[in-house]
Design a protein around this motif. Structure first.
Motif, PDB file in Angstrom:
ATOM      1  N   VAL A   1       0.850  -1.192   0.000  1.00 54.69           N
ATOM      2  CA  VAL A   1       0.000   0.000   0.000  1.00 54.69           C
ATOM      3  C   VAL A   1       0.884   1.240   0.000  1.00 54.69           C
ATOM      4  O   VAL A   1       1.847   1.307   0.768  1.00 54.69           O
ATOM      5  CB  VAL A   1      -0.907   0.020   1.259  1.00 54.69           C
ATOM      6  N   CYS A   2       0.567   2.204  -0.852  1.00 54.19           N
ATOM      7  CA  CYS A   2       1.276   3.484  -0.812  1.00 54.19           C
ATOM      8  C   CYS A   2       0.735   4.273   0.376  1.00 54.19           C
ATOM      9  O   CYS A   2      -0.474   4.413   0.536  1.00 54.19           O
ATOM     10  CB  CYS A   2       1.059   4.273  -2.102  1.00 54.19           C
ATOM     11  N   ARG A   3       1.617   4.798   1.199  1.00 53.52           N
ATOM     12  CA  ARG A   3       1.182   5.504   2.399  1.00 53.52           C
ATOM     13  C   ARG A   3       1.549   6.980   2.353  1.00 53.52           C
ATOM     14  O   ARG A   3       1.605   7.632   3.387  1.00 53.52           O
ATOM     15  CB  ARG A   3       1.825   4.840   3.628  1.00 53.52           C
ATOM     16  N   ASP A   4       1.772   7.493   1.141  1.00 56.07           N
ATOM     17  CA  ASP A   4       2.175   8.891   1.070  1.00 56.07           C
ATOM     18  C   ASP A   4       1.011   9.862   1.194  1.00 56.07           C
ATOM     19  O   ASP A   4       1.222  11.059   1.344  1.00 56.07           O
ATOM     20  CB  ASP A   4       2.954   9.157  -0.229  1.00 56.07           C
ATOM     21  N   CYS A   5      -0.218   9.373   1.057  1.00 53.98           N
ATOM     22  CA  CYS A   5      -1.367  10.238   1.350  1.00 53.98           C
ATOM     23  C   CYS A   5      -2.534   9.352   1.748  1.00 53.98           C
ATOM     24  O   CYS A   5      -2.437   8.124   1.739  1.00 53.98           O
ATOM     25  CB  CYS A   5      -1.696  11.163   0.175  1.00 53.98           C
ATOM     26  N   ALA A   6      -3.667   9.980   2.077  1.00 51.25           N
ATOM     27  CA  ALA A   6      -4.797   9.231   2.629  1.00 51.25           C
ATOM     28  C   ALA A   6      -5.536   8.403   1.585  1.00 51.25           C
ATOM     29  O   ALA A   6      -6.434   7.641   1.922  1.00 51.25           O
ATOM     30  CB  ALA A   6      -5.771  10.198   3.293  1.00 51.25           C
ATOM     31  N   ALA A   7      -5.148   8.529   0.306  1.00 51.17           N
ATOM     32  CA  ALA A   7      -5.829   7.749  -0.731  1.00 51.17           C
ATOM     33  C   ALA A   7      -5.571   6.261  -0.559  1.00 51.17           C
ATOM     34  O   ALA A   7      -6.405   5.433  -0.914  1.00 51.17           O
ATOM     35  CB  ALA A   7      -5.374   8.205  -2.111  1.00 51.17           C
ATOM     36  N   ALA A   8      -4.399   5.899  -0.027  1.00 55.80           N
ATOM     37  CA  ALA A   8      -4.039   4.496   0.220  1.00 55.80           C
ATOM     38  C   ALA A   8      -4.156   3.645  -1.038  1.00 55.80           C
ATOM     39  O   ALA A   8      -4.785   2.582  -1.045  1.00 55.80           O
ATOM     40  CB  ALA A   8      -4.884   3.914   1.359  1.00 55.80           C
ATOM     41  N   CYS A   9      -3.544   4.111  -2.118  1.00 53.37           N
ATOM     42  CA  CYS A   9      -3.588   3.352  -3.374  1.00 53.37           C
ATOM     43  C   CYS A   9      -2.856   2.021  -3.218  1.00 53.37           C
ATOM     44  O   CYS A   9      -1.823   1.938  -2.549  1.00 53.37           O
ATOM     45  CB  CYS A   9      -2.905   4.131  -4.492  1.00 53.37           C
ATOM     46  N   GLY A  10      -3.375   1.018  -3.898  1.00 60.27           N
ATOM     47  CA  GLY A  10      -2.715  -0.279  -3.901  1.00 60.27           C
ATOM     48  C   GLY A  10      -1.495  -0.248  -4.809  1.00 60.27           C
ATOM     49  O   GLY A  10      -1.539   0.325  -5.901  1.00 60.27           O
TER      50      GLY A  10
ATOM     51  N   ARG B   1      -2.899   2.494 -11.569  1.00 67.77           N
ATOM     52  CA  ARG B   1      -2.161   3.748 -11.764  1.00 67.77           C
ATOM     53  C   ARG B   1      -1.625   4.249 -10.421  1.00 67.77           C
ATOM     54  O   ARG B   1      -2.189   3.950  -9.368  1.00 67.77           O
ATOM     55  CB  ARG B   1      -3.067   4.815 -12.372  1.00 67.77           C
ATOM     56  N   LEU B   2      -0.586   5.058 -10.503  1.00 70.07           N
ATOM     57  CA  LEU B   2      -0.021   5.703  -9.317  1.00 70.07           C
ATOM     58  C   LEU B   2       0.350   7.130  -9.675  1.00 70.07           C
ATOM     59  O   LEU B   2       0.587   7.437 -10.837  1.00 70.07           O
ATOM     60  CB  LEU B   2       1.258   4.993  -8.858  1.00 70.07           C
ATOM     61  N   CYS B   3       0.440   7.988  -8.675  1.00 73.92           N
ATOM     62  CA  CYS B   3       0.972   9.328  -8.930  1.00 73.92           C
ATOM     63  C   CYS B   3       2.493   9.285  -8.736  1.00 73.92           C
ATOM     64  O   CYS B   3       3.064   8.246  -8.403  1.00 73.92           O
ATOM     65  CB  CYS B   3       0.317  10.346  -8.005  1.00 73.92           C
ATOM     66  N   ALA B   4       3.125  10.439  -8.913  1.00 74.12           N
ATOM     67  CA  ALA B   4       4.589  10.480  -8.835  1.00 74.12           C
ATOM     68  C   ALA B   4       5.089  10.046  -7.459  1.00 74.12           C
ATOM     69  O   ALA B   4       6.103   9.348  -7.343  1.00 74.12           O
ATOM     70  CB  ALA B   4       5.070  11.890  -9.154  1.00 74.12           C
ATOM     71  N   SER B   5       4.367  10.433  -6.401  1.00 75.74           N
ATOM     72  CA  SER B   5       4.797  10.038  -5.053  1.00 75.74           C
ATOM     73  C   SER B   5       4.786   8.530  -4.904  1.00 75.74           C
ATOM     74  O   SER B   5       5.703   7.938  -4.324  1.00 75.74           O
ATOM     75  CB  SER B   5       3.850  10.608  -3.999  1.00 75.74           C
ATOM     76  N   GLY B   6       3.717   7.925  -5.413  1.00 74.23           N
ATOM     77  CA  GLY B   6       3.615   6.476  -5.309  1.00 74.23           C
ATOM     78  C   GLY B   6       4.746   5.789  -6.049  1.00 74.23           C
ATOM     79  O   GLY B   6       5.367   4.848  -5.547  1.00 74.23           O
ATOM     80  N   GLN B   7       5.034   6.277  -7.244  1.00 73.30           N
ATOM     81  CA  GLN B   7       6.112   5.670  -8.045  1.00 73.30           C
ATOM     82  C   GLN B   7       7.456   5.796  -7.342  1.00 73.30           C
ATOM     83  O   GLN B   7       8.322   4.948  -7.464  1.00 73.30           O
ATOM     84  CB  GLN B   7       6.218   6.396  -9.397  1.00 73.30           C
TER      85      GLN B   7
ATOM     86  N   SER C   1      -8.601  12.194  -3.618  1.00 72.94           N
ATOM     87  CA  SER C   1      -7.852  10.941  -3.726  1.00 72.94           C
ATOM     88  C   SER C   1      -7.189  11.025  -5.100  1.00 72.94           C
ATOM     89  O   SER C   1      -7.811  10.722  -6.119  1.00 72.94           O
ATOM     90  CB  SER C   1      -8.813   9.752  -3.638  1.00 72.94           C
ATOM     91  N   PRO C   2      -5.947  11.505  -5.156  1.00 73.70           N
ATOM     92  CA  PRO C   2      -5.394  12.000  -6.421  1.00 73.70           C
ATOM     93  C   PRO C   2      -5.460  11.037  -7.608  1.00 73.70           C
ATOM     94  O   PRO C   2      -5.834  11.446  -8.712  1.00 73.70           O
ATOM     95  CB  PRO C   2      -3.945  12.333  -6.054  1.00 73.70           C
ATOM     96  N   VAL C   3      -5.105   9.789  -7.409  1.00 76.18           N
ATOM     97  CA  VAL C   3      -5.094   8.889  -8.566  1.00 76.18           C
ATOM     98  C   VAL C   3      -6.523   8.605  -9.022  1.00 76.18           C
ATOM     99  O   VAL C   3      -6.821   8.575 -10.223  1.00 76.18           O
ATOM    100  CB  VAL C   3      -4.333   7.587  -8.236  1.00 76.18           C
ATOM    101  N   TRP C   4      -7.422   8.442  -8.066  1.00 81.60           N
ATOM    102  CA  TRP C   4      -8.839   8.274  -8.421  1.00 81.60           C
ATOM    103  C   TRP C   4      -9.323   9.491  -9.213  1.00 81.60           C
ATOM    104  O   TRP C   4     -10.009   9.357 -10.234  1.00 81.60           O
ATOM    105  CB  TRP C   4      -9.685   8.118  -7.147  1.00 81.60           C
TER     106      TRP C   4
HETATM  107  S1  SF4 Z   1      -2.482   9.290  -4.611  1.00 76.93           S
HETATM  108 FE1  SF4 Z   1      -0.293   9.022  -4.934  1.00 76.93          FE
HETATM  109  S2  SF4 Z   1       0.637   9.475  -2.927  1.00 76.93           S
HETATM  110 FE2  SF4 Z   1      -1.546   9.128  -2.577  1.00 76.93          FE
HETATM  111  S3  SF4 Z   1      -1.671   6.955  -2.065  1.00 76.93           S
HETATM  112 FE3  SF4 Z   1      -2.054   7.138  -4.283  1.00 76.93          FE
HETATM  113  S4  SF4 Z   1      -0.054   6.820  -5.246  1.00 76.93           S
HETATM  114 FE4  SF4 Z   1       0.309   7.258  -3.065  1.00 76.93          FE
END
Ligand code: SF4
Length: 731
Positions: A52-61, A86-92, A219-222
Motif C-alpha cells: 500500500v502506498c502511504r504517502d497520502c490518505a488515498a491508500a492506493c494499492g 495507476r499511481l501518482c509520482a509520489s507512489g512511483q 484521492s489524487p489517482v482516483w
Molecule cells: S495518490 Fe499518490 S501518494 Fe496518494 S496513495 Fe495514491 S499513489 Fe500514493
C-alpha cells in the motif's frame, strides 16, 4: 536486531554514517543497484507482491517488483479499485524511501543538546523503558502528553489513538485533504453526517471551484482517472470543465475555460450563479419541489443580494459570461459543482447549494453519501501546535508519528522552535529528519513495504475500501511498527494502557480487522473492475458472496489481492433523509458580498509598499512533502522546468511593470519576512495577486530537503496567507 540486519552489519554501517545511526551510503548504492535491475534487461526472475502506498490518505494499492530478493520498482495494483493500476509520482517514488540514506537503523537516545544530532544507539528494551518511565511520570502532572500524526483511519491508527488516550494524552492529526473536510457543509445542507462522494466520472459538465481535479483532489489517482473518463467515455460526448481558480493550475490548463478569481471572489460567483438560476427559474424543479426545505428563503435572499452587475463588479467577470455559465450549468443533463477539500466554509456552503439547485444529489454524475460515518473527535494538530507556540500548553511528552505537522503551509511560524518547549519528545519517523532531529528518543518505524497495512482509504466512488497487505520484505533494519512499540510500552506501564492495548504486533491488528470485515458479510477482496461490478449487482439484489469458504481463506484472498472493497452504497439515501427531515437546509448567503468587497477593498487600499495579495498553493510533487523522495524535488515546478526550488506565478502586467520575465529570480517580501523564488509569468492571472508554490524548507529534513532553503511560511507573520500582502524585488 532484526534477522536480516546483524550486529556486524550495524558496525559496518555505523563506521561511515552520522553518529552510527543512519543507513548512509549503503542505501544510495543499493538504490542505484535496484534502479539498474528495474530498468535493465535481466535474466533474474521477477516477482510481484502487493502493498500500500502511504504517502497520502488515498491508500492506493501498489505492487512491488522483487528481483533477486531486492525490491526494485513500485507499480500500481490493477486490482485496486482506487487507481486500477495507476499511481501518482509520489507512489512511483516510494521505493526511494526503503533505500533512503537517512533511514535510522535502530532506536537511539539523544546525548547532546537538542538539534545537535548526537545520539547513542540503544536496544528496544531500553527504549521501551525510557518511554514508559517518562509516561508514568506524567500522570502526576497537569501537563498532558500530546501525540501528533498524519490523519489516518483503520485499526493501526485506532491502536495509536487507544494507547495515547489511555495515557491521558491529547491526540491530534494533520488533516488529510479528503472529502472528510467537506463534511460540515454537506451535513448542514442534507442532515447526513458522512463524507460526500463526487461522481466525477459520470458528470457531463463540471464547474470546479479550485478543486485540483487533474492533480491532487481528494484521492489524487482516483481523481485523475475519473477525470480521464469524464473527458473520454465511450458512447458519450466529452465532458466540459470550467475551472475557477486563483492561479493557472494544471487543472486550469486542462479546462475548457479558466476564470482567475481569488477564493473570496469564488464565493461571490457561486452565489451569483445561484441567483441567476433562481431568477430565471432554471433550477431542477423535480428535485427542488420535493426537497424544498428553506429553499424559498434562500432563493429570495440570493436573488436580492447577488445582482449580476454587482457580481460582475466584484469578480471582474462580464455579466454575459456569468449568465452563460448559469445557463450552461442548469441546461446540461448531469452537472456537478466541485470544490477543493480545503475551501472555506462559505465557499463549501455555496457549492453544495448550487449542487442542490441543479439537483445533483443521489444521481449519476452527482454527489452521493459515503456508506459509513467517519470517526468523531479528530482534532486538527494546528490548534495544539499554536497553543504550544503561544506557551498556553507545555506537554510533558510530545509524540511525533511523522513529519507532517512540521511541513504544513498553514502554520505561521516554524513549529520546531515551538516544540522545543516540550519536556520530552519521542519520534517514530523512520528517518533522521526534522522530526527526529528535535527528539530525545528515536523509535524508528518500518518503511511501508516492510509494514503490515489495514488502511481505510479516502472515501471516493465506488464506495468503501480498506487497503490491506502483509510486508513485502522483512524489515532490513532494527525498526519496529509503532503499534508493536506502543504495545511493549503499554505492558511496561500496566493499568489502563495495558488494558487498552491487548495486541502484540501490527499483524494482530490487521488480522483482527480482516475478521471484523469478514463477519460483516458484505464486500470482498480487491478484484477486477468487471467482478467488482458483479459484486455490486449481487449486493443490490440482497446477495453476498465473498468467494471464500473460511475466515482463513478470506484473509488470504484479501491480503493476496491488496485489500477489501464494498462497492455498494445506498443511492437514494440522501433523498430519503431529506424526505424524513423536511428537505434541504440552505445556509444564508447574506454575508458573502461583504467578504469579497472587504477583500477587494483591502487589496486596492494596501498602498504601494506591499501591493500584491499572496496566495500559497501546493503542487502534486510538494503535496506529499516527503523529503525522502528526491525524485519529487526533480518534478517540482514541472512543466515549468523549475526543479528543486520554489517559484512565484505573476500576471503579465505585473511582470512588465517590474521589467522581469519567466525565469528571473525575485525576492518575495512581506511585513514578516522574505524569501527568494523564480518567476513564472502566467497570462490571465489577476495583476494584484501573486501565487507562491509551497515547498517546505526543512534544514534538518534529510539530505534532499536541505536544498530548499526558504519557504512561504516565512512570509506569514500576519497570521495566515489570506491576510498576507507582499512586494516583489528584483534580485
Ligand atoms: S495518490 Fe499518490 S501518494 Fe496518494 S496513495 Fe495514491 S499513489 Fe500514493
Amino acid at each position: 536486531m532484526s534477522a536480516s540486519f546483524s550486529r556486524r552489519d550495524f558496525f559496518t554501517y555505523s563506521g561511515s554514517v552520522l553518529a552510527g545511526i543512519t543507513l548512509g551510503e549503503w542505501g544510495r548504492r543499493h538504490l542505484a543497484r535496484a534502479d539498474a535491475l528495474a530498468s535493465g534487461p535481466s535474466r533474474l526472475p521477477a516477482e510481484w507482491a502487493p502493498s500500500v502506498c502511504r504517502d497520502c490518505a488515498a491508500a492506493c494499492g501498489i505492487r512491488v517488483r522483487m528481483v533477486d530478493g531486492a525490491p526494485v520498482k513500485v507499480e500500481g495494483n490493477p486490482l485496486c479499485p482506487i487507481g486500477r493500476g495507476r499511481l501518482c509520482a509520489s507512489g512511483q517514488a516510494g521505493i526511494e524511501a526503503y533505500y533512503d540514506p537517512d533511514r535510522l537503523i535502530g532506536p537511539a537516545k539523544r546525548t547532546g543538546a537538542r538539534g545537535e544530532n548526537r545520539w547513542t544507539a540503544i536496544t528496544w528494551d531500553e527504549a521501551t523503558a525510557i518511554l514508559a518511565s517518562r509516561l508514568s511520570g506524567t500522570r502526576a502532572t497537569e501537563r498532558r502528553p500530546l501525540a501528533i500524526g498524519m490523519e489516518e483511519r483503520g485499526p493501526l491508527a485506532d491502536g495509536w489513538t487507544k494507547f495515547w488516550t489511555a495515557c491521558d494524552a491529547r491526540v491530534a492529526w494533520t488533516p488529510a485533504q479528503t472529502s472528510a473536510r467537506l463534511r460540515a457543509g454537506f451535513l448542514a445542507l442534507t442532515g447526513i453526517d458522512r463524507e460526500p462522494l463526487f461522481d466525477l466520472e459520470h458528470a457531463t459538465y463540471v464547474l470546479s471551484f479550485g478543486a485540483p481535479i487533474a492533480e491532487t483532489w481528494l484521492s489524487p489517482v482516483w481523481a485523475q482517472r475519473s477525470f480521464g473518463r469524464f473527458r473520454r467515455q465511450a458512447g458519450r460526448s466529452r465532458g466540459r470543465l470550467v475551472q475557477v481558480d486563483a492561479r493557472r493550475s494544471a487543472t486550469a490548463r486542462k479546462a475548457d475555460e479558466w476564470l482567475a478569481l481569488t477564493p473570496e471572489q469564488q464565493v461571490v460567483l457561486a452565489y451569483g450563479l445561484a441567483a441567476i438560476i433562481a431568477r430565471e427559474s432554471r433550477g431542477n424543479r423535480q428535485f427542488l419541489d420535493r426537497f424544498a426545505g428553506n429553499h424559498a428563503e434562500f432563493e429570495r435572499d440570493v436573488v436580492r443580494t447577488y445582482l449580476p452587475d454587482e457580481v460582475s463588479a466584484l469578480t471582474g467577470i462580464p455579466v454575459v459570461t456569468i449568465l452563460r455559465l448559469a445557463r450552461e450549468l442548469s441546461a446540461t443533463t448531469q452537472p456537478l459543482v466541485a470544490v477543493a477539500a480545503d475551501a472555506s466554509r462559505e465557499l463549501t456552503d455555496a457549492v453544495f447549494a448550487l449542487n442542490a439547485l441543479v439537483g445533483a444529489y443521489d444521481r449519476p454524475g452527482g454527489i452521493y453519501a459515503a456508506a459509513t460515518a467517519p470517526p468523531d473527535g479528530i482534532e486538527d494538530a494546528a490548534g495544539p501546535i499554536e497553543a504550544i507556540a503561544a506557551g498556553r500548553i507545555r506537554p510533558a511528552v510530545l509524540a511525533l508519528r511523522d513529519g507532517s505537522a512540521l511541513r504544513r503551509s498553514s502554520l505561521v511560524e516554524r513549529p520546531d522552535a515551538a516544540f522545543a518547549s516540550a519536556d520530552f519528545i519521542v519520534s517514530f519517523s523512520p528517518y533522521l529528519d526534522e522530526t527526529s532531529t528535535l527528539a530525545d528518543l528515536l523509535l524508528p518505524a518500518h518503511t511501508p513495504i516492510e509494514s503490515w497495512h489495514a488502511v481505510r482509504a479516502a472515501a471516493v466512488p465506488p464506495g468503501e475500501a480498506i487497503a490491506c497487505a502483509a510486508p513485502v520484505v522483512k524489515p532490513r533494519l532494527d525498526t519496529r511498527d509503532p503499534a508493536e512499540t506502543l504495545a511493549h510500552v503499554a505492558r511496561a506501564l500496566g493499568g489502563p494502557a495495558a488494558a487498552a492495548c491487548p495486541w502484540t504486533t501490527a499483524e494482530d491488528l490487521v488480522i483482527g480487522e480482516l475478521e471484523r470485515v469478514g463477519q460483516m458479510r458484505r464486500g470482498g477482496a480487491y478484484t477486477s473492475a468487471y467482478e467488482t461490478e458483479w459484486l455490486l449487482q449481487l449486493e443490490k439484489g440482497g446477495w453476498w458472496t465473498s468467494g471464500s469458504q473460511t475466515p482463513q481463506a478470506f484473509r488470504q484472498a484479501v491480503l493476496g489481492a491488496g485489500g477489501w472493497v464494498d462497492p455498494f452504497f445506498q443511492d437514494g439515501e440522501i433523498r430519503s433523509t431529506l424526505d424524513a427531515r423536511h428537505g434541504l437546509t440552505f445556509s444564508s448567503p447574506g454575508a458573502a458580498p461583504a467578504i469579497a468587497a472587504a477583500a477587494l477593498h483591502a487589496s486596492s487600499s494596501a498602498g504601494a509598499q506591499f501591493p500584491y495579495r499572496l496566495l500559497i498553493f501546493e503542487t502534486s510533487a510538494s503535496r506529499a512533502a516527503d523529503p525522502n523522495l528526491p525524485v519529487l524535488y526533480e518534478l517540482l515546478g514541472q512543466p515549468e522546468g523549475i526543479p528543486w526550488q520554489p517559484w512565484v506565478e505573476i500576471a503579465g502586467e505585473t511582470a512588465r511593470s517590474l521589467g522581469i520575465d519567466t525565469g528571473a529570480k525575485v525576492k518575495v517580501v512581506s511585513p514578516g519576512g522574505a524569501m527568494s523564488a523564480i518567476v513564472m509569468v502566467v497570462h490571465g492571472m489577476q495583476p494584484d495577486v501573486v501565487a507562491l508554490a509551497h515547498v517546505p524548507a526543512l534544514p534538518e529534513g534529510g539530505r534532499w530537503a536541505r536544498e530548499i532553503r526558504s519557504d512561504s511560511r516565512q512570509l506569514m507573520a500576519a497570521g495566515s496567507a489570506a491576510a498576507t500582502r507582499v512586494r516583489l524585488e528584483r534580485v
